[in-house]
Scaffold this motif. Structure first.
Motif, mmCIF file in Angstrom:
data_model
loop_
_atom_site.group_PDB
_atom_site.id
_atom_site.type_symbol
_atom_site.label_atom_id
_atom_site.label_comp_id
_atom_site.label_asym_id
_atom_site.label_seq_id
_atom_site.Cartn_x
_atom_site.Cartn_y
_atom_site.Cartn_z
ATOM 1 N N THR A 239 0.847 -1.188 0.000
ATOM 2 C CA THR A 239 0.000 0.000 0.000
ATOM 3 C C THR A 239 0.885 1.240 0.000
ATOM 4 O O THR A 239 1.980 1.253 0.545
ATOM 5 N N ASN B 42 -6.535 1.905 0.253
ATOM 6 C CA ASN B 42 -6.364 0.629 0.950
ATOM 7 C C ASN B 42 -6.453 -0.556 -0.025
ATOM 8 O O ASN B 42 -6.620 -0.368 -1.233
ATOM 9 N N ASP B 43 -6.376 -1.767 0.510
ATOM 10 C CA ASP B 43 -6.406 -2.980 -0.321
ATOM 11 C C ASP B 43 -7.668 -3.088 -1.172
ATOM 12 O O ASP B 43 -7.669 -3.684 -2.230
ATOM 13 N N GLN B 44 -8.762 -2.526 -0.661
ATOM 14 C CA GLN B 44 -10.036 -2.575 -1.406
ATOM 15 C C GLN B 44 -10.130 -1.440 -2.435
ATOM 16 O O GLN B 44 -11.196 -1.198 -2.992
ATOM 17 N N GLN B 45 -9.006 -0.749 -2.648
ATOM 18 C CA GLN B 45 -8.956 0.364 -3.610
ATOM 19 C C GLN B 45 -9.880 1.525 -3.208
ATOM 20 O O GLN B 45 -10.357 2.270 -4.060
ATOM 21 N N GLU B 46 -10.153 1.642 -1.892
ATOM 22 C CA GLU B 46 -10.934 2.788 -1.436
ATOM 23 C C GLU B 46 -9.971 3.916 -1.084
ATOM 24 O O GLU B 46 -8.972 3.690 -0.407
ATOM 25 N N THR C 236 -8.926 7.244 0.851
ATOM 26 C CA THR C 236 -9.190 8.024 2.059
ATOM 27 C C THR C 236 -8.402 9.328 1.954
ATOM 28 O O THR C 236 -7.221 9.310 1.621
#
Ligand SMILES: Nc1ncnc2c1ncn2[C@@H]1O[C@H](COP(=O)(O)OP(=O)(O)OP(=O)(O)O)[C@@H](O)[C@H]1O
Ligand SMILES: [Mg+2]
Length: 278
Positions: free
Chosen positions: A3, A20-24, A26
């Motif tokens: 990341t 993050n890992d879920q491609q969200e 922040t």
């Protein structure tokens, strides 16, 4: 999975864009004079392996972070334009040619044409000017308070309009244009002014200087659109209205991006992803 984070450390604010890992995505912000908060944030996110870094206070942040993580530096204007292209697409604007006006502490203006871009101008009038003038004139230095008070204020008793000068005559240009920002004060007797009105008029001055310059540069470069970014615009309804009104009046198309403060940080993040060919 690795990341990464993009950080844009500007004159006033340090912006973080983290995926993050879920491609969200922040987005977080810290004052640039409290850089230890960035270090603390990174300590709480040990999964971050690499930092994309940009902005004028890069060297100071490097000192605070020491050799905590691997850092990939990118020049501020490159990062900003990468971020703007990403946000334009994400927010559904399909334009490839535009003026980009970044209202940060100061204001920097760019011309984007496809994948190329150049800095075409700027002014020291920006978000720092807003905080500075507001503090000196009203004692209010908090950005949120300045914005909400300015929204309640009126410019009518302070700004001098073209129609105020050309009384009872046809005006040579649109009578509702500002002839002189704060100009009514010098030619009337009133000496006490409502704080909200002073703040609204200050934002009027700043918005009109910036949009007038942006419009002239758009005309020079034969482009219709002007994308306005920078944290000064965050939830700043009155400033956006001033800029939108002037830009449309001069037959150009203003675009405001939702994540307007984070172009540089997002661009620095995208730069690492490109580097790793993701
Ligand atoms: N939380 C905040 N605290 C202080 N100012 C804020 C805040 N949020 C928005 N602002 C406004 O945004 C401006 C800073 O905008 P921005 O973060 O785009 O600039 P910067 O990157 O720090 O500066 P520059 O790019 O000129 O080095 C401030 O001058 C102020 O007007
Ligand atoms: Mg900046």
């Amino acid at each position: 999975m690795s990341t990464w984070i993009g950080i844009d450390t500007g004159g006033t604010l340090t912006k973080l864009a983290y995926m993050n890992d879920q491609q969200e995505l922040t987005l977080t912000v810290f004052p640039s004079n409290e850089m230890h908060l960035v270090r603390e944030w990174l300590e709480k996110h040990p999964q971050v392996e690499e930092i994309g870094l940009t902005g004028g206070r890069t060297e100071q942040l490097r000192d605070v972070l020491k050799t905590m993580k691997s850092i990939q530096y990118i020049v501020e204007f490159e990062a900003t334009l990468k971020g703007v292209r990403y946000l334009l697409e994400k927010e559904g604007h399909s334009i490839s040619q535009s003026i980009i006006t970044n209202i940060g502490t100061g204001t920097s203006i760019h011309y984007m044409d496809g994948n190329s871009h150049q800095r075409v101008g700027g002014t020291g009038v920006g978000g720092g000017t807003l905080i500075g003038l507001a503090t000196i004139m009203t004692g209010i230095s908090d950005f949120d308070e300045i914005k909400s008070n300015a929204f309640e204020g009126s410019r009518d008793g302070i700004d001098l309009l073209v129609k105020d000068i050309y009384q009872g005559m046809d005006t040579p240009i649109d009578g509702n244009l500002t002839a002189s920002n704060f100009g009514k004060v010098g030619i009337t007797e009133q000496r006490e002014f409502d704080q909200n009105d002073v703040l609204a008029t200050t934002q009027g001055l700043i918005g009109e200087v910036i949009s007038t310059l942006s419009i002239q540069l758009a005309e020079q470069h034969n482009t219709d659109h002007i994308v306005y970014i920078g944290s000064t615009l965050i939830d700043n309804i009155q400033l956006k209205k001033v800029i939108e009104h002037y830009t449309i009046l001069k037959k150009h198309k203003p675009i405001f991006l939702q994540d307007c403060g984070f172009s540089g940080a997002i661009g620095a993040l995208i730069n690492i992803r490109e580097h790793h060919k993701i």
